[in-house]
Design an enzyme around this catalytic site. Structure first.
Site, short mmCIF file in Angstrom:
data_model
loop_
_atom_site.label_atom_id
_atom_site.label_comp_id
_atom_site.label_asym_id
_atom_site.label_seq_id
_atom_site.Cartn_x
_atom_site.Cartn_y
_atom_site.Cartn_z
CG ASP A 247 -5.55 -5.22 -4.42
OD1 ASP A 247 -5.92 -5.36 -2.97
OD2 ASP A 247 -5.43 -4.06 -4.86
CG ASP A 308 -5.93 1.83 -1.07
OD1 ASP A 308 -5.63 0.50 -0.76
OD2 ASP A 308 -6.20 2.05 -2.29
C1 GLA Z 1 -6.51 -1.03 -3.96
C2 GLA Z 1 -4.84 -1.46 -3.47
C3 GLA Z 1 -4.14 0.00 -3.92
C4 GLA Z 1 -3.99 -0.21 -5.59
C5 GLA Z 1 -5.49 -0.22 -5.99
C6 GLA Z 1 -5.52 -0.73 -7.47
O1 GLA Z 1 -7.05 -0.22 -3.69
O2 GLA Z 1 -5.08 -1.34 -2.14
O3 GLA Z 1 -3.03 -0.23 -3.35
O4 GLA Z 1 -3.43 -1.20 -5.89
O5 GLA Z 1 -6.20 -1.33 -5.51
O6 GLA Z 1 -6.71 -0.89 -8.16
#
Ligand code: GLA
Length: 479
Positions: A247, A308
């Site tokens: 990520d 997200d």
């Molecule tokens: C980001 C990602 C999520 C999750 C969070 C964890 O927002 O897009 O899918 O993994 O980080 O902190």
């Protein structure tokens, strides 16, 4: 006893930790009121402040795009900061400093690693279909622990979902503690034994997924893999890990260019290949720089296409009905299925499943699997819908607007999938002929959600519920 005068919040503050979400604050009182700036994810954001009885409320300038408000409580010379962003509660501690110290702190911040020469990692056959499974993030966020992962795994097996293909079990952010004296990543107390956890999953025919970031900190401010990529890849392999979600998060501050990003992902892609165990590489960089164009070259197998997803119709609709880049030589990850999280109706969850299947997206649950209702399980178990998602060709659907509805057709190995979608808030009457949507009829046509065979007809007509989707399978006409 001497009484201490608590000074105001004006001045310079350094936030503890290596490159936390917010690293520095400068607050001052001017003729225009209380203003300041804060260094966050490597960018400097203007803020407005308001002193309160116990400290300060800090509001990032709306132009920054950060919609949250930070509350700061002053305790002697320490400022305790609290805010919530994308469902994560952040608690940070800042120490009072001077302008000089703040400058030095900035100079000590991690520097980007040199970008490796970009190359095309040889393709592999590790991920022939969009991965299916479960991930801890939306259901558990930072409360995830060994027991809850085992429980999710056992529930996947007990319900039969693992037999239907939901096999990847991924621990998202929140498992990390710190590095040991050799630099190896150590899990926190909630994960006493990663090897045993991996064995628990493997013994049930499941796959073990884990999460990290190319930056020094993850999105929830846990330690990332920055500067330890090869070591982390070897650690994961020694734990029996089969899948890594990587990520972007704080890496944004270090590598603000396409080349930098590609290099950072390639570095881990190479490390995984040298780790001695096949590990699926899931890129999570929100679709930036047309990732489908280069994700596979960096060693990736799937990549997120945006930020997200949320458990709201607006979010599902924005992703599903948005524009979709070609998937390249991997899978477009539209983020997780929200079913079981409680924010949508069954019709809407079914629509998410339908769209994700038509778009060949990974089908990853994130709810409490054991609490899924019989109706929800039925959605997830629909083997015909899963087959559309898992069709090996992974063809992109052709989308046509038909009044207030949309008709999507996806070519399959054994026919065509037709989705009739209603993005609107009112029921819509839809009618079309097969030739209008370039589908050859004459074969058996099945309604996959209603589970019935349709009588032969040159047209399809029906009512589609608000936010609903009718999903058909049209078999090729007999020879
Ligand atoms: C980001 C990602 C999520 C999750 C969070 C964890 O927002 O897009 O899918 O993994 O980080 O902190």
């Amino acid at each position: 006893m001497s009484s201490q005068v608590i000074p105001g919040v004006d001045g310079h503050w350094i936030v503890r930790g290596i490159m936390p979400v917010i690293s520095r604050l400068r607050l001052s009182r001017t003729d225009e009121g209380h203003v300041g700036s804060m260094d966050m994810w490597g960018t400097t954001v203007a803020v407005r402040t308001e002193e309160t009885l116990r400290g300060v409320v800090i509001t990032p300038d709306p132009s920054s795009g950060f919609g949250f408000v930070i509350s700061g409580e002053l305790e002697h010379n320490v400022l305790r900061l609290a805010f919530t962003n994308v469902g994560v509660d952040f608690r940070l501690t800042a120490d009072r400093s001077s302008a000089e110290e703040t400058r030095k702190h900035q100079d000590r911040e991690p520097r980007p690693l040199p970008v490796p020469p970009l190359r095309d990692l040889p393709p592999d056959e590790l991920v022939r279909r969009p991965p299916m499974g479960w991930n801890s993030w939306y259901g558990l966020r930072l409360t995830v622990d060994d027991l809850s992962v085992r429980r999710a795994a056992d529930d996947l097996v007990r319900t039969g979902l693992s037999d239907a293909g939901y096999t990847y079990v991924t621990i998202d952010d929140g498992w990390q503690a710190t590095r040991d004296s050799q630099g190896a990543m150590v899990p926190n107390r909630r994960f006493p034994d990663m090897v045993a956890l991996g064995e628990h999953l493997h013994a049930r025919g499941l796959k073990f997924g884990i999460y990290s970031s190319p930056g020094p900190a993850t999105c929830a401010d846990y330690a990332g893999s920055f500067g330890h990529e090869a070591q982390d890849a070897r650690t994961y392999a020694s734990w029996g890990v089969d899948f890594l979600k990587y990520d972007w998060c704080s890496a944004a501050a270090l590598y603000p260019s396409e080349t930098g990003m590609r290099g950072a992902y390639q570095r881990m892609g190479e490390a995984l290949r040298e780790a001695g165990r096949p590990i699926v590489f899931s890129l999570c960089q929100y679709g930036l720089f047309d990732v489908a164009r280069w994700g596979r070259q960096a060693g990736g197998h799937l990549w997120r296409t945006g930020y997200d997803v949320e458990d709201t119709w607006a979010s599902i609709a924005a992703i599903g009905f948005g524009d979709h880049a070609d998937r390249g030589d991997g899978w477009n990850d539209l983020d997780m299925l929200q079913i079981g999280l409680g924010g949508l109706t069954l019709v809407e969850y079914r629509t998410q499943m339908s769209m994700w299947a038509l778009l060949s997206a990974p089908l990853i649950l994130s709810c409490d699997v054991g609490a899924l209702t019989a109706e929800e399980l039925e959605v997830l178990f629909n083997r015909d819908v899963i087959a559309i998602d898992q069709d090996p060709g992974g063809a992109a659907p052709v989308r046509r607007r038909l009044g207030a509805a949309e008709v999507w057709t996806k070519r399959l190995r054994d026919g065509v999938a037709v989705g009739i979608l209603n993005p609107g808030d009112d029921p819509v009457e839809v009618e079309f002929t097969w030739s209008e949507i370039h589908v050859e009829d004459g074969g058996i046509i099945r309604d996959l959600w209603d589970r019935r065979v349709l009588s032969p007809s040159p047209t399809w007509s029906g009512t589609v519920d608000p936010h609903g989707c009718v999903l058909l399978h049209v078999a090729p006409p007999p020879e």
